[in-house]
Motif scaffolding. Structure first.
Motif, short mmCIF file in Angstrom:
data_model
loop_
_atom_site.label_atom_id
_atom_site.label_comp_id
_atom_site.label_asym_id
_atom_site.label_seq_id
_atom_site.Cartn_x
_atom_site.Cartn_y
_atom_site.Cartn_z
N GLU A 801 0.87 -1.18 0.00
CA GLU A 801 0.00 0.00 0.00
C GLU A 801 0.91 1.23 0.00
O GLU A 801 1.53 1.56 1.02
N ARG A 802 1.03 1.87 -1.13
CA ARG A 802 2.00 2.96 -1.29
C ARG A 802 1.30 4.29 -1.54
O ARG A 802 0.26 4.34 -2.21
N THR A 803 1.94 5.32 -1.04
CA THR A 803 1.46 6.65 -1.39
C THR A 803 1.95 7.01 -2.79
O THR A 803 2.90 6.41 -3.30
N GLY A 804 1.28 7.94 -3.40
CA GLY A 804 1.66 8.41 -4.73
C GLY A 804 0.94 9.71 -5.01
O GLY A 804 0.30 10.27 -4.11
N PRO A 805 1.01 10.18 -6.22
CA PRO A 805 0.38 11.47 -6.53
C PRO A 805 -1.12 11.49 -6.25
O PRO A 805 -1.65 12.49 -5.78
N ARG A 806 -1.81 10.37 -6.52
CA ARG A 806 -3.27 10.36 -6.31
C ARG A 806 -3.63 10.26 -4.82
O ARG A 806 -4.60 10.84 -4.37
N PHE A 807 -2.82 9.47 -4.11
CA PHE A 807 -3.10 9.26 -2.69
C PHE A 807 -1.82 9.53 -1.89
O PHE A 807 -1.11 8.60 -1.52
N PRO A 808 -1.53 10.78 -1.62
CA PRO A 808 -0.23 11.14 -1.05
C PRO A 808 -0.12 11.02 0.47
O PRO A 808 0.97 11.11 1.01
N LEU A 809 -1.25 10.85 1.16
CA LEU A 809 -1.21 10.82 2.62
C LEU A 809 -1.39 9.39 3.12
O LEU A 809 -1.97 8.54 2.43
N LEU A 810 -0.93 9.13 4.34
CA LEU A 810 -1.14 7.83 4.95
C LEU A 810 -2.19 7.95 6.06
O LEU A 810 -2.06 8.77 6.97
N LEU A 811 -3.22 7.13 5.95
CA LEU A 811 -4.27 7.10 6.98
C LEU A 811 -3.96 5.99 7.97
O LEU A 811 -3.63 4.86 7.59
N THR A 812 -4.09 6.31 9.26
CA THR A 812 -4.04 5.28 10.28
C THR A 812 -5.29 5.44 11.14
O THR A 812 -5.80 6.56 11.28
#
Lengths: 948, 80
Positions: A801-812
């Motif tokens: 599960e990696r961050t990238g331009p579309r989903f740049p934040l990490l949810l916990t």
């Protein structure tokens, strides 16, 4: 039955092993050094009058009522603050003392409203009791004087009132808040006659930092702080000791009753998990038991698009059995399964897995531990040989360094959190490994020595780097390792961790943890004395959850921090009986006591007693059941006391799985989210309505006692029995104690457990058997359960599960103090005043970049789905990380989480989801659709009387 | 992985390879047996049948150690 009155010794027990002999009122007695004269007197049965003293807090010496005379000493010292001395001769009752005490009481009473007959504390007021004890017959100053300053009644807290006019300024509440709870929310404001208890800076209780644990209410000797339930109902007349049904701490309470009505829950001093303390949930949040939304009649329906139809128990049970038989006849033996409940008792859980293995004829049984601590079971069994924590909670009192990883005990395990804070205030050092700056990082009189704010998903890298420091700097406890562990495996492991690629400097870019800070933390843990590791779901709910547990176990072994009080590896289990549900054989590959189903000898034992052949193959785990359902291979599910639609990851996939089944049976208190997809609803009972046992995070087995009749007519264990009998798999138990006897007969770690033993000892920690007839507070004392401790190589593997331009934040994700799990219980209590909705916490930097302000609706989107909720801007998180809770179905936070899971156990990776956050106008279309569908699904057809 | 995924070969292969990544540290000699043992102990027969069927159809995307493990699983399953 009568009301249980616990003896108040006035001051805490001394733990000294040096004994002191003295004489009190002519009697000679011997007590531990450090004991107060007041306590010594009480131990011999003499109650010295007191007001400011209570044994839940240290002596204060302000009320001047507990005066005594001591031979050879001038004056009349306070017995609460005077420690015993060898040869001391004490008199507790003389003419001078009587005169002095009466004078003190006159002053107190002159400043107290005399409305005793209508006072809520009438019958439970220490001021009233002491007036009687000292023989007060008159008040020379009259009764018309000014009462204590009364700025007005504070009714802001939903559970208790604060009436300053009744305050005697004994400071017991202030000290309880400080010493027991550790919040320091209360103080005494003003001076002299103007002194009043003040929450915070003269705020209301609700508006202050008060966490509503109830310690102040418990400590108050008058009606100044009073439960609203006592005000409305009156004083209780009998009490029953039972165990809380929230969280894995397992607090023991006195359920104080008037008839069948619960008046209040009061923490029991003899409770070995909580030692007389409580939190807002256990103390106050039990109103859900009588909530109007509780379902009390069984219901069935042919399809989930139809309204529910109320039926008799007989019809519901017969219909359910018929459906499961039909499904198995049509789709095969393996097409059905069940989920045991970590909220139900050991006995109930045992029966559900027995029903599935013996009645369904397969091993398709799982439990909510799948989605929380299944990696703990796997990781600790691989390294130590047992699937549970190593210590009791008392152990923390002997810890010098506490390494807290991925846990937030002040919110999720608050009573243990308070015990931990107490030890930290005494000087123990704290290391916090957590992406969030949890409260324990810096809270009144507690500050972590090190906070390692790692990037979510990098636990293994951080722990392996700590091991690198231990090994390369020569901090390992070689003598311990040589004696207790497999030396060859240690050497392989040491070579692995010593590799420079595991150094703190090498992994800093991956983890985000400054290397110097990590090195200092590792040194402190290895060399700071007794090092104890406590961890939570921030460890387990990752694709490398099991690896992280093994890395923790490695670290404790390498530093010799196993096998004695003060050290150990301590998983803080989530739900009240999640440890028990695992112990009872809820996993698809294991019988009770963690024995694999393929073991012929074990299986034969169960087959002989149960009278049916048992499957030797492991069954499906919850996510596998859902996958199989989507594939059309799994058609029937019996769910006892779980809400997988809300609690499990990737909500859409869970919904698809449930929708693909032909018979979903939900046994619960309420029409939960899973029930939206159910065909049968069987109304369950609360913990107040049944007998049984829970096992807490320290392996402690404690009694749950029925305090009122079941509102639905059946306890949960009785429902399972009825279902088993209808399926043709006979079960015959008259009481849960008989089920425990069967558990003991079949489970080596429980052979010494019985209700008689629990009555006699209060509680026991498994293993409890011939070798340990009184249970096992600390495990692995002389050797590991598996023999030699096993070091496991823990290679860090980044999550996919990696961050990238579309989903740049990490949810916990996580939980909050006032709410519990999916909120089914706590949302139906006044606790909603503290948390009426899930919020998305985000760093100001991330918020500013997106033009988001505090309180604004935002859309939270991942590769799995999207939802909307309101933002909470906070610096508790590092930039790039966002956080939310999953307590409210309206948010459905798990629509966003993915189905990535732990490699060994399929425990979902809740703690790492790549997301994007953007401004929003309100709930998403999906949320609106879901809400509409839920309303539609919860319709109950009007009851139609049959024609004569 | 797709959130709409199921117990398809793709998902089973992913899960098997995850297991393989952990046991890879035990070396090429021991890892296949450890992986196979894990599959035997924790995967239900349908999941094992699924990964065996995937192997029969070519075993695409199985990591080498995992492929060896599944092959040994096939051998022991056939022997039974």
């Amino acid at each position: 039955m009568s009301l249980i009155h616990e003896i108040d010794y006035g001051t805490p027990r001394s733990t000294s092993e040096t004994m002191v002999t003295l004489t009190i009122d002519g009697e000679t007695l011997t007590v531990p050094e450090g004991t107060s004269v007041m306590r010594a007197a009480m131990e011999m049965g003499t109650e010295i009058p007191k007001l400011c003293a209570t044994d839940m807090v240290d002596a204060y010496g302000s009320c001047r009522l507990c005066l005594v005379e001591i031979e050879g000493r001038a004056g009349t010292p306070a017995s609460c603050t005077t420690p015993v001395m060898p040869g001391m001769v004490v008199k507790t009752q003389t003419e001078r003392l009587k005169r002095l005490r009466k004078g003190v009481m006159e002053l107190y009473i002159s400043d107290h409203p005399l409305d005793c007959l209508t006072c809520a504390a009438n019958g439970d007021c220490e001021l009233q009791d002491m007036a009687g004890a000292v023989g007060l017959r008159d008040v020379r100053y009259g009764h018309e004087g000014q009462n204590h300053p009364n700025p007005g009644l504070d009714e802001s807290n939903p559970y208790f009132t604060y009436d300053p006019s009744k305050c005697i300024v004994c400071s017991r509440c202030v000290r309880a808040c400080e010493e027991v709870q550790g919040t320091f929310a209360l103080t005494i404001a003003g001076r002299g006659f103007d002194s009043v208890v003040s929450p915070g800076m003269e705020e209301s209780f609700l508006g202050s930092e008060c966490v509503s644990c109830g310690a102040c209410v418990q400590a108050c000797p008058t009606a100044t702080l009073t439960e609203k339930s006592v005000i409305s109902i009156g004083q209780p007349e009998h009490s029953v000791v039972t165990t809380c049904a929230y969280c894995g701490v397992g607090c023991t309470f006195k359920a104080e009753m008037r008839g069948n009505e619960l008046v209040r829950m009061v923490p029991w001093k003899d409770g070995k998990a909580n030692r007389g303390h409580s939190c807002v949930k256990g103390r106050f949040a039990w109103g859900y038991a009588s909530h109007k939304e509780r379902i009390l009649n069984p219901m069935i329906r042919a399809s989930i698009s139809e309204p529910w139809r109320e039926v008799t128990w007989e019809e519901a049970i017969a219909h359910t059995a018929s459906e499961f038989k039909r499904i198995q006849a049509k789709y095969g033996r393996l097409a059905v399964g069940g989920i045991t409940s970590s909220r139900c008792t050991n006995e109930e859980t045992f029966l559900v897995q027995k029903l599935i293995r013996g009645g369904f004829g397969n091993n398709n049984v799982d439990t909510c531990a799948r989605v929380c601590h299944s990696p703990t079971g796997y990781g600790l069994s691989q390294t130590y040989g047992t699937s549970a924590g190593t210590q009791d909670f008392d152990s923390v009192e002997h810890s010098d360094v506490i390494l807290l990883i991925g846990a937030n005990p002040t919110d999720a395990h608050p009573v243990f959190g308070s015990r931990m804070k107490k030890r930290l205030r005494e000087g123990a050092k704290l290391i916090v490994v957590d992406p969030r700056r949890i409260d324990l990082v810096r809270t009144p009189h507690v500050e972590a020595a090190h906070h390692l704010p790692l990037r979510p998903g990098t636990n293994v890298a951080v722990l392996t780097a700590m091991a690198h420091v231990v090994v390369t700097e020569g901090l390992a406890d070689e003598a311990f390792v040589r004696e207790r562990c497999d030396w060859d495996e240690f050497q392989d492991w040491a070579t692995f961790v010593a590799d420079p690629r595991h150094s703190p400097e090498a992994i800093e870019a991956v983890t985000g943890v400054p290397a110097a800070e990590l090195r200092a933390a590792a040194r402190l843990y290895a060399t700071g004395g007794n090092g104890a590791i406590y961890y939570g779901l921030g460890v387990t709910e990752h694709s490398q959850g099991s690896t992280t547990v093994m890395a923790i176990a490695n670290l404790a072994m390498a530093t010799g921090n196993i096998g004695r009080p003060g050290v150990g590896v301590n998983p803080l289990r989530g739900q009240n009986n999640v440890q028990g549900s695992c112990d009872m054989g809820s996993f698809p590959h294991e019988f009770s006591g963690y024995r694999h189903v393929s073991g012929d000898e074990t299986r034969a034992l169960f087959e002989a007693l149960w009278g049916v052949p048992l499957d030797s193959e492991p069954g499906l785990r919850i996510p596998n059941m859902l996958d199989a359902a989507v594939d059309g291979q799994f058609k029937g599910l019996y769910v006892q006391g779980e809400d997988i639609l809300q609690s499990d990851p990737d909500t859409r996939h869970v919904a698809a799985g449930l929708a693909a089944m032909e018979c979903v049976v939900v046994q619960d208190l309420f029409l939960n989210e899973t029930a939206n997809y159910a065909h049968v609803f069987l109304p369950g009972s609360t913990f107040l309505e049944k007998d049984g046992t829970f096992t807490n995070a320290e392996r402690r087995i404690q009694r749950v006692r029925k305090v009122m009749p079941s509102r639905s007519g059946k306890a949960d264990w009785e429902i399972t029995i009825d279902l088993a009998n209808a399926l043709g798999f006979p079960m015959n138990y008259a009481h849960p104690s008989e089920i425990m006897d069967e558990i003991a007969q079949l489970t080596p770690t429980f052979t010494g457990v019985s209700y008689a033993k629990l009555e006699a000892e209060g509680s026991v920690q498994w293993p409890c058997n011939e070798k340990a007839p009184h249970g096992t507070p600390v495990m692995h004392v002389d050797g590991f359960v598996r023999g030699k401790g096993r070091f496991m190589v823990t290679e860090y593997v980044a999550t996919d599960e990696r961050t990238g331009p579309r989903f740049p934040l990490l949810l916990t994700t996580g939980r909050i103090l006032s709410q519990y799990n999916v909120g089914a219980q706590t949302r139906r209590t006044e606790n909603v005043v503290w948390h009426e909705e899930d919020r998305l916490e985000m760093h100001p930097h991330d918020a500013e970049q997106r033009g988001i302000h505090d309180g604004q609706w935002v859309k939270l989107a991942s590769r799995s789905g999207e939802t909307s909720l309101r933002a909470l801007i906070t610096e508790r998180l590092a930039p790039g990380v966002v956080y939310t809770t999953f307590h409210h179905p309206g948010t459905q936070a798990n629509v966003v989480t993915t189905d990535y899971s732990d490699w060994a156990t399929n425990c979902p990776e809740y703690k790492v989801t790549a997301v994007q956050v953007s401004a929003s106008n309100g709930p998403t279309a999906w949320q609106k659709d879901y809400d509409e569908q839920a309303r539609h699904s919860r319709r109950i057809a009007p009851h139609v009387e049959a024609a004569e | 992985m797709s959130s709409e995924g199921s117990a398809t070969s793709e998902k089973l292969v992913y899960m098997a390879n995850q297991i393989g990544k952990f046991f890879a540290s035990q070396g090429a000699d021991q890892a296949p047996a450890a992986i196979a043992e894990h599959l035997r102990k924790f995967w239900d027969p349908r999941m094992r049948a699924g990964i065996l069927a995937h192997l029969e159809s070519g075993g695409a995307d199985l990591d080498p150690l995992v492929r060896q493990a599944v092959e040994s699983l096939r051998a022991t399953t056939a022997a039974r």
